[in-house]
Design an enzyme around this catalytic site. Structure first.
Site, PDB file in Angstrom:
ATOM      1  N   ASN A   1     -11.928 -45.544  33.166  1.00 45.85           N
ATOM      2  CA  ASN A   1     -12.984 -46.281  32.473  1.00 45.85           C
ATOM      3  C   ASN A   1     -13.278 -45.774  31.076  1.00 45.85           C
ATOM      4  OD1 ASN A   1     -13.947 -48.411  34.347  1.00 45.85           O
ATOM      5  ND2 ASN A   1     -14.042 -46.651  35.718  1.00 45.85           N
TER       6      ASN A   1
ATOM      7  N   THR B   1     -16.290 -56.851  37.725  1.00 43.97           N
ATOM      8  CA  THR B   1     -16.303 -58.276  38.048  1.00 43.97           C
ATOM      9  C   THR B   1     -15.633 -58.592  39.375  1.00 43.97           C
ATOM     10  OG1 THR B   1     -16.247 -58.807  35.720  1.00 43.97           O
ATOM     11  CG2 THR B   1     -15.811 -60.582  37.226  1.00 43.97           C
TER      12      THR B   1
ATOM     13  N   THR C   1      -7.284 -57.427  37.932  1.00 41.98           N
ATOM     14  CA  THR C   1      -7.391 -56.710  36.643  1.00 41.98           C
ATOM     15  C   THR C   1      -6.988 -55.253  36.883  1.00 41.98           C
ATOM     16  OG1 THR C   1      -9.766 -56.423  37.001  1.00 41.98           O
ATOM     17  CG2 THR C   1      -9.086 -58.194  35.532  1.00 41.98           C
TER      18      THR C   1
END
Lengths: 390, 390
Positions: free
Chosen positions: A385, A186, A153
């Site tokens: 982020n 994750t 990702t």
């Protein structure tokens, strides 16, 4: 070599169109046996994604014939529909492998599912399900690299590791930047081996390995809803290694992958190795190490190459570990800048130019120790982020 | 009006040369009585600065005749010499006030000391001690403002608050950006009143007030070694207010100062009000609120004006609070973007342009609630805290 380094496995990684940018986003790993033994560990977050609930169930059966992993969507906080989607994904993998696949009798109850990406968004099943057919058609004994690429990702590089000895191999792939519990972004890991070992042995080796590797990486203290680490054994080598040898090989692969995760942490410019020594218990050492690793003020100081040991002491002081504040010693890059809870050697002796920074905290209260890996806090982390889902 | 809003107090703020840049760095607050009743609460960090150890001792006597506060150095992690310096500071204040001061019999055991600044550096006593004489000479009944200015470190503005009613007054000053325990950047607060109340009553009112104000501000989860909140009563108004009235006035002053702290948090661009409702216990509500407030990923998302409710659920999932993941509801700025642990109303309905962002988390598991104030994580925070001690 990744998940296809061990005999008995094929893999593929393809672009199913789940990611809007057209990058690879679907990976398939198939165990051709003869054994289907497997073990897994999962996030300890109480808010778990649908695929985590599903795969925990699958593991109760101790047999995994295939793992399907997607990036581009976490399928977390997606309600009953999200779980139905995970179930449908496993059914589709089983049906596709039975129809067009390598032979064998696949059933959904032995198909592990893992997802990563944004929370709270349903997966585009109209793209994912056809993608499974494409991935099945692309399965090959050297598809491990493509699979590792398809699960990325925010990873800047794909991560793989392999250990071979005595006729058997342990290999794996990982994505993410963080720790198992808690973890950031994750963490998904699939490790395969052609050793012939039962699920209970795999489980024991995997838990021992993750406890001192993935569990001791702390990128930003945030715990994911999707973290999954799977270990699959095909038995295809016919070798039955001694437990200690096998456990050490699994630990090496996990340690290698964990270091790659922290080295690729979002926005990080420094890898911080925190070693806590002189602790009364290992739990004390881990608690203190984690508290240091998560201290935003210290993470900023390390980013600024400032050997600000006061922030280390401040972080230690928030823990419940056994120590006397007046006996704490702290070294940064081997210079003992804090002795007996007070000013030690000249902080100007500390050079922090290298990417790796070593902090040693001596609690002077026992003989236990632990190493935690963290990283600095940077403007790039904030940028990455704050723009992630927009 | 600050600490001199109440009758019976004088204060001063001067530049003693502790700060290299020549800014004010020494504050003195004197209680002229007739009462010297006092109460205090302190950081719960186990690594405590020398002035915290000292002032905790002073408070055992329940009488405080003066408070001396310095910025420019925390006097934390400074060993026996640091404690000697704090002791010498209190002795100097007592001697100076006895010799040149306002009359009264001052002794060091009733002088509270508070420090803020870099950890692990000894204070320049050759500047601090002469500064006390300068400050004593500058004491005045309208010196509260100057005192509030002299305790600033990274504060962009000084913080004061006052409540008056029925012939008595509660007023105070604060510096820092964070919470009492844990807290960032050392929170120092001095509150004064001319009400005539004993130390036990002051202690009860102060603890009740800090529990729901300073204790529920969480700027970055880091806990200071120096946090100190003092409440001094001169009794000069001759008024003895009802406990409930007095406690509410103290709470209002604390709440006002706490909001000013979060509004001035280092580098912040958003103030985040987190209200947890439907909790089984107040402790559950506070634990969940704090976990949300400290989540770096969420703090980044808020900075990016991204209503990323998945990160709220992920933070809730790390707590031990009583809840069912499938019954969680989350609103951002009053839009219920998450219902029953899954996708709720359209996140595009959420506007986050204003500085204040409201997150409501409904645990649907009881009737208790709590409000925690936090702020976003920004590149400016990283910049400010990576350059702080250099």
């Amino acid at each position: 070599m990744s998940v296809t380094a061990a005999q008995g496995f094929t893999a593929a990684g393809i672009a199913a169109g789940i990611k809007a940018n057209g990058n690879p986003d679907l990976a398939l790993v198939v165990n051709h046996g003869p054994s289907l033994a497997a073990a897994g560990v999962f996030t300890s977050n109480r808010v778990k994604a649908a695929p985590v609930h599903w795969t925990e169930q699958v593991l109760r059966g101790s047999a995994v014939s295939a793992v399907v992993l997607n990036s581009g969507g976490a399928n977390a906080c997606t309600g009953p529909k999200g779980f139905q989607d995970t179930h449908a994904t496993a059914e589709k993998v089983a049906a596709t492998l039975n129809e067009h696949g390598p032979g064998g009798d696949f059933n959904a109850g032995e198909i592990a599912v893992a997802s990563t990406g944004l929370i709270g968004v349903l997966l585009p099943m109209d793209k994912l399900l056809p993608g499974i057919e494409t991935a099945a058609a692309a399965l090959s004994a050297d598809g491990g690299e493509a699979a590792a690429i398809a699960i990325k990702t925010t990873d800047s590089v794909h991560k793989t590791a392999t250990v071979s000895q005595g006729g058997w191999t342990v290999g794996g792939m990982a994505k993410g930047a963080g720790m198992l519990a808690p973890g950031l972004a994750t963490m998904l890991v699939v490790i395969t081996t052609d050793a012939d070992l039962d699920s209970a042995t795999l489980d024991k080796a995997l838990r021992a390995a993750t406890r001192t590797t993935f569990d001791r990486v702390d990128s930003d203290g945030c715990m994911s809803t999707n973290d999954t680490v799977l270990l699959l054994a095909s038995g295809a080598s016919g070798q039955v290694p001694a437990y200690e040898d096998f456990a050490e090989a699994v630990r090496k692969v996990c340690d290698d992958l964990a270091r790659q995760l922290i080295g690729d942490a979002e926005g990080a410019s420094k890898d911080i190795r925190i070693e806590v020594i002189g602790a009364l218990t290992e739990d004390d050492a881990v608690e203190v190490g984690r508290s240091i690793a998560r201290n935003n003020l210290l993470k900023c100081a390390i980013h600024g190459e400032d050997p600000n040991w006061g922030r280390v002491l401040s972080a230690i002081g928030t823990t419940q570990a056994a120590f006397d504040p007046d006996r704490l010693n702290v070294a940064i890059n081997d210079v003992w800048v804090c002795r007996n809870g007070s000013v030690g050697d000249d902080r100007d002796l500390v050079s922090m130019k290298d990417r790796e920074v070593r902090i040693t905290a001596d609690l002077c209260n026992g003989s236990e120790s632990a190493v935690i890996w963290g990283n600095d806090l940077t403007a790039e982390y904030v940028h990455e982020n704050s723009a992630y889902s927009s």
